[in-house]
Design a protein around this motif. Structure first.
Motif, PDB file in Angstrom:
ATOM      1  N   LEU A   1       1.082  -1.116  -0.075  1.00  0.00           N
ATOM      2  CA  LEU A   1       0.030  -0.041   0.009  1.00  0.00           C
ATOM      3  C   LEU A   1       0.789   1.295   0.130  1.00  0.00           C
ATOM      4  N   LEU A   2       1.889   1.266   0.649  1.00  0.00           N
ATOM      5  CA  LEU A   2       2.757   2.443   0.843  1.00  0.00           C
ATOM      6  C   LEU A   2       3.665   2.826  -0.537  1.00  0.00           C
ATOM      7  N   ALA A   3       4.155   1.611  -1.249  1.00  0.00           N
ATOM      8  CA  ALA A   3       4.681   1.740  -2.489  1.00  0.00           C
ATOM      9  C   ALA A   3       4.040   2.544  -3.511  1.00  0.00           C
ATOM     10  N   PRO A   4       4.270   3.703  -3.995  1.00  0.00           N
ATOM     11  CA  PRO A   4       3.665   4.452  -4.789  1.00  0.00           C
ATOM     12  C   PRO A   4       3.835   3.827  -6.378  1.00  0.00           C
ATOM     13  N   PRO A   5       2.762   4.026  -7.047  1.00  0.00           N
ATOM     14  CA  PRO A   5       2.690   3.621  -8.718  1.00  0.00           C
ATOM     15  C   PRO A   5       4.208   4.050  -9.383  1.00  0.00           C
ATOM     16  N   ALA A   6       4.785   3.156 -10.197  1.00  0.00           N
ATOM     17  CA  ALA A   6       5.765   3.452 -10.956  1.00  0.00           C
ATOM     18  C   ALA A   6       5.437   4.652 -12.053  1.00  0.00           C
ATOM     19  N   GLU A   7       6.311   5.436 -12.624  1.00  0.00           N
ATOM     20  CA  GLU A   7       6.160   6.424 -13.678  1.00  0.00           C
ATOM     21  C   GLU A   7       5.460   5.717 -14.637  1.00  0.00           C
ATOM     22  N   SER A   8       5.950   4.354 -14.978  1.00  0.00           N
ATOM     23  CA  SER A   8       5.661   3.734 -16.202  1.00  0.00           C
ATOM     24  C   SER A   8       4.135   3.447 -16.018  1.00  0.00           C
ATOM     25  N   GLU A   9       3.804   3.052 -14.861  1.00  0.00           N
ATOM     26  CA  GLU A   9       2.304   2.748 -14.617  1.00  0.00           C
ATOM     27  C   GLU A   9       1.470   4.026 -14.750  1.00  0.00           C
ATOM     28  N   LEU A  10       1.852   5.088 -14.207  1.00  0.00           N
ATOM     29  CA  LEU A  10       1.266   6.229 -14.351  1.00  0.00           C
ATOM     30  C   LEU A  10       1.063   6.833 -15.851  1.00  0.00           C
ATOM     31  N   SER A  11       2.134   6.730 -16.520  1.00  0.00           N
ATOM     32  CA  SER A  11       1.969   7.061 -17.895  1.00  0.00           C
ATOM     33  C   SER A  11       1.012   6.314 -18.776  1.00  0.00           C
ATOM     34  N   LEU A  12       0.500   5.608 -18.276  1.00  0.00           N
ATOM     35  CA  LEU A  12      -0.742   4.511 -18.983  1.00  0.00           C
ATOM     36  C   LEU A  12      -2.046   5.629 -19.080  1.00  0.00           C
ATOM     37  N   SER A  13      -2.071   6.524 -18.339  1.00  0.00           N
ATOM     38  CA  SER A  13      -3.355   6.990 -18.217  1.00  0.00           C
ATOM     39  C   SER A  13      -3.330   8.426 -18.406  1.00  0.00           C
ATOM     40  N   ILE A  14      -2.060   8.812 -19.126  1.00  0.00           N
ATOM     41  CA  ILE A  14      -1.854  10.185 -19.492  1.00  0.00           C
ATOM     42  C   ILE A  14      -1.741  10.083 -20.868  1.00  0.00           C
ATOM     43  N   GLU A  15      -2.275  11.108 -21.686  1.00  0.00           N
ATOM     44  CA  GLU A  15      -2.129  11.338 -23.340  1.00  0.00           C
ATOM     45  C   GLU A  15      -2.157  12.711 -23.535  1.00  0.00           C
ATOM     46  N   PRO A  16      -1.348  13.650 -24.173  1.00  0.00           N
ATOM     47  CA  PRO A  16       0.108  13.056 -24.354  1.00  0.00           C
ATOM     48  C   PRO A  16       0.915  12.729 -22.884  1.00  0.00           C
ATOM     49  N   VAL A  17       2.065  12.024 -22.968  1.00  0.00           N
ATOM     50  CA  VAL A  17       2.968  11.909 -21.828  1.00  0.00           C
ATOM     51  C   VAL A  17       3.990  12.721 -21.994  1.00  0.00           C
ATOM     52  N   ASP A  18       4.216  13.581 -20.716  1.00  0.00           N
ATOM     53  CA  ASP A  18       5.477  14.598 -20.737  1.00  0.00           C
ATOM     54  C   ASP A  18       6.162  13.789 -19.692  1.00  0.00           C
ATOM     55  N   PRO A  19       7.266  12.796 -19.927  1.00  0.00           N
ATOM     56  CA  PRO A  19       7.959  12.192 -18.887  1.00  0.00           C
ATOM     57  C   PRO A  19       8.774  13.231 -17.825  1.00  0.00           C
ATOM     58  N   THR A  20       9.245  14.252 -18.323  1.00  0.00           N
ATOM     59  CA  THR A  20       9.801  15.223 -17.301  1.00  0.00           C
ATOM     60  C   THR A  20       8.809  15.687 -16.354  1.00  0.00           C
ATOM     61  N   ALA A  21       7.702  16.279 -16.733  1.00  0.00           N
ATOM     62  CA  ALA A  21       6.742  16.740 -16.064  1.00  0.00           C
ATOM     63  C   ALA A  21       6.262  15.670 -15.022  1.00  0.00           C
ATOM     64  N   LEU A  22       5.898  14.345 -15.400  1.00  0.00           N
ATOM     65  CA  LEU A  22       5.487  13.415 -14.748  1.00  0.00           C
ATOM     66  C   LEU A  22       6.279  13.097 -13.683  1.00  0.00           C
ATOM     67  N   HIS A  23       7.734  13.073 -14.018  1.00  0.00           N
ATOM     68  CA  HIS A  23       8.766  12.685 -12.706  1.00  0.00           C
ATOM     69  C   HIS A  23       8.650  13.782 -11.795  1.00  0.00           C
ATOM     70  N   ALA A  24       8.490  15.136 -12.089  1.00  0.00           N
ATOM     71  CA  ALA A  24       8.517  16.217 -11.141  1.00  0.00           C
ATOM     72  C   ALA A  24       7.402  16.346 -10.432  1.00  0.00           C
ATOM     73  N   THR A  25       6.372  15.824 -11.016  1.00  0.00           N
ATOM     74  CA  THR A  25       4.954  15.904 -10.281  1.00  0.00           C
ATOM     75  C   THR A  25       5.071  14.551  -9.238  1.00  0.00           C
ATOM     76  N   ARG A  26       5.318  13.476  -9.806  1.00  0.00           N
ATOM     77  CA  ARG A  26       5.458  12.272  -8.651  1.00  0.00           C
ATOM     78  C   ARG A  26       6.382  12.538  -7.572  1.00  0.00           C
ATOM     79  N   GLU A  27       7.646  13.256  -8.041  1.00  0.00           N
ATOM     80  CA  GLU A  27       8.667  13.481  -6.925  1.00  0.00           C
ATOM     81  C   GLU A  27       7.954  14.623  -5.755  1.00  0.00           C
ATOM     82  N   ASP A  28       7.233  15.377  -6.063  1.00  0.00           N
ATOM     83  CA  ASP A  28       6.577  16.454  -5.437  1.00  0.00           C
ATOM     84  C   ASP A  28       5.587  15.866  -4.464  1.00  0.00           C
TER      85      ASP A  28
END
Length: 229
Positions: A29-56
């Protein structure tokens, strides 16, 4: 959003304190979804922005759950020898996951705790978790720990695979020379499928910010490795 983050943190904190749930479930439960998993629900994907948002988000989660994670970490410390049993593995997983969130604070206390975790580890699982936590805290401390790990485990191929994978997973987009240096390392043998997978596949699939770096160095590194093979 901040309200949603707070609600999720409260829910996770409540779950962490429920002894009716197994330690392995609480760790998951405590482990967050990986960026590769999160990217599946985003169109189009901005990997840099996704990484920064997940880190925040992880930073915010760490701040809200720090007291609970510290309690969990201290509670599941043990002087008992390593055991591969399921319940012991669950306790290790929960404690190591709590350590990762604590490390996100990047405080001196967090770094010292991760270094102590590395020093006191009597098994590879805990030692690798400590390396990942140290990577969150301080680059120079990580380099020292990596050198120690390599010196201790250099004759164990599977351990060195893990050594390469940790660095591939944590290489930052602003450090293009790091992956190139690993590709030239004396222990990197691209004719060895496990070693190739540990470095190149881990980088491409689990380090989306590095692989998709805007300057293209991540693509160039993977392309060079493919051409070499």
């Amino acid at each position: 959003d901040e309200r949603g983050e707070a609600r999720l943190a409260d829910a996770l904190g409540s779950a962490l304190c429920q002894d009716g749930l197994s330690e392995s479930v609480r760790a998951a439960l405590l482990a967050p979804p990986a960026e590769s998993e999160l990217s599946l629900s985003i169109e189009p994907v901005d990997p840099t922005a996704l990484h920064a948002t997940r880190e925040d988000y992880l930073q915010a989660l760490s701040q809200r759950l720090c007291p609970t994670c510290l309690t969990v970490y201290e509670r599941y410390g043990s002087d008992r020898p390593y055991s591969p049993a399921t319940d012991a593995a669950g306790r290790r997983a929960l404690r190591n996951t709590a350590l990762q969130l604590l490390a996100l604070s990047r405080s001196e206390d967090a770094l010292a705790r991760a270094q102590d975790h590395y020093r006191d580890a009597d098994n590879l699982t805990d030692r690798l978790a400590a390396l990942q936590a140290i990577a969150r805290c301080d680059a120079s401390a990580l380099q020292q720990a990596l050198e120690h790990f390599h010196a201790q485990w250099r004759h164990e191929p599977l351990a060195i695979d893990k050594w390469f994978a940790i660095q591939a997973r944590t290489a930052s987009p602003g450090d293009p020379d790091r992956m190139a240096a690993l590709g030239r390392h004396r222990d990197f043998d691209r004719r060895n499928p496990d070693r190739l997978r540990a470095l190149v596949e881990t980088f491409a699939l689990e380090n989306t910010a590095g692989f998709h770096a805007p300057d293209g160095h991540g693509y160039r590194f993977v392309a060079e490795q493919i051409l070499a093979v």
